[in-house]
Design an enzyme around this catalytic site. Structure first.
Site, mmCIF file in Angstrom:
data_model
loop_
_atom_site.group_PDB
_atom_site.id
_atom_site.type_symbol
_atom_site.label_atom_id
_atom_site.label_comp_id
_atom_site.label_asym_id
_atom_site.label_seq_id
_atom_site.Cartn_x
_atom_site.Cartn_y
_atom_site.Cartn_z
ATOM 1 C CG LEU A 1 -45.254 -17.431 55.563
ATOM 2 C CD1 LEU A 1 -46.672 -17.905 55.540
ATOM 3 C CD2 LEU A 1 -45.670 -15.769 54.870
ATOM 4 C CE1 TYR A 20 -36.524 -8.235 57.298
ATOM 5 C CE2 TYR A 20 -37.242 -7.426 54.965
ATOM 6 C CZ TYR A 20 -36.951 -8.510 55.936
ATOM 7 O OH TYR A 20 -37.269 -9.815 55.602
#
Ligand code: GDP
Length: 315
Positions: A17, A139
């Site tokens: 993206l 993450y």
């Protein structure tokens, strides 16, 4: 500093993206010496492959937009994948870039690096001042390590790596897989499919009360190029709009844009995640940058792209 239009620029993660938007932005500005490699060509978790790429191609500038990313559910289910792949990718790219003599690298982090209960809006100095949100801790820890890696290379080797912390990003090219995506593409798809299938309800995970800030991906790409040009500081810098909405309000906006007329229901068995994530963008504003695309226009553009690209729903 303004990059010469023939500068050799590597966009790591150009298929994603953010990476694809950076390529679009650079091309639109006339940069014509861009280096990209698909995952099949160069596996960024493979140190030797990354070293070979940098040695052979010798890029001058790097945008590191390569990462394993996903929404709240996959982050919770696959923490090992998220921490391992991100640690490997960023270590390989930053280290190879430094050793190959790259002049400057832009590292993309995330707003999840900040403590779950950080005061809002979140200033850069709140990094490492409190416990993280558990749903995406793996993450976030990888990305905190990426920041520290860049700062350590700057301190020890004088490597010009800058670290940008984008807020939640959305736009054309997003992941519309309902299991793995973030909230905005997930709810856009759910509203669209409920409209087409004349379904009476759309299910929104959690209570709808968490608040999130959303930045259109082409605005993020613009900020990345702007900061590559003008920001040479080792301190992290937030990239966002400075405005947020509740998930319930987002769902209503998505309903309007897609033309869905049924009900919105909340599934309280799903996690809310962090209650609020709004960035303080004064450091960014001081560099002369401001976002352009308001949330409604950004969603309209994204919906158009979604309708024009039915393959985005197959993944
Ligand atoms: P986060 O910003 O890291 O928490 O990641 P997400 O974008 O996945 O989720 C943001 C918020 O939207 C959370 O409170 C989710 O529970 C909520 N949400 C509501 N419906 C959905 C959905 O269909 N998919 C996802 N990913 N999140 C949803």
């Amino acid at each position: 500093m303004q990059l010469a239009t023939d500068a050799k620029i590597y966009v790591a993660g150009h298929g994603g993206l953010v990476g694809s938007a950076i390529v679009r932005r650079l091309q639109a500005a006339g940069y014509r010496n861009l280096l990209t490699r698909s995952r099949a060509e160069v596996d960024l978790t493979d140190r030797d492959a990354v070293d070979d790429l940098f040695r052979a191609e010798k890029p001058e500038y790097v945008f590191d937009a390569a990462a394993k990313v996903g929404g709240i559910q996959v982050n919770e289910r696959y923490p090992a994948d998220f921490i391992r792949d991100n640690l490997l990718i960023q270590t390989n790219v930053v280290d190879a870039a430094y050793r190959a003599g790259v002049k400057k690298l832009v590292f993309l982090g995330t707003s999840c690096i900040y403590p779950k209960l950080a005061p809002q809006p979140v200033k850069e100095e709140y990094l490492l001042t409190g416990p993280l949100e558990p749903t995406n801790e793996a993450y976030a820890i990888a990305k905190v390590s990426g920041i520290k890696l860049c700062q350590a290379y700057r301190k020890q080797f004088g490597f010009n790596a800058i670290t940008l912390m984008p807020t939640n990003i959305y736009g054309p090219g997003d992941n519309f897989n309902l299991e793995t995506s973030h909230v905005l593409p997930a709810l856009l798809r759910k509203c669209h499919e409920a409209k087409i299938g004349a379904s009476p309800r759309v299910i929104v995970w959690g209570s709808g009360s968490p608040r999130r800030e959303f930045l259109y991906v082409d605005d993020l790409a613009d900020a990345c190029v702007h900061l590559m040009d003008c920001y040479d500081d080792g301190q992290i810098i937030n990239v966002g709009t400075g405005e947020d909405v509740s998930i319930a309000d987002l769902a209503h906006l998505l309903k309007e844009v897609t033309g869905y007329r049924g009900d919105i229901e909340f599934d309280l068995s799903k996690p809310d995640g962090t209650p609020r994530k709004l960035l303080d963008v004064s450091r960014l504003t001081a560099t002369g940058w401001h976002y352009r695309t308001d949330l409604r226009s950004g969603i309209e553009n994204t919906y158009r792209w979604f309708l024009d690209n039915p393959e985005s729903r197959r993944t």
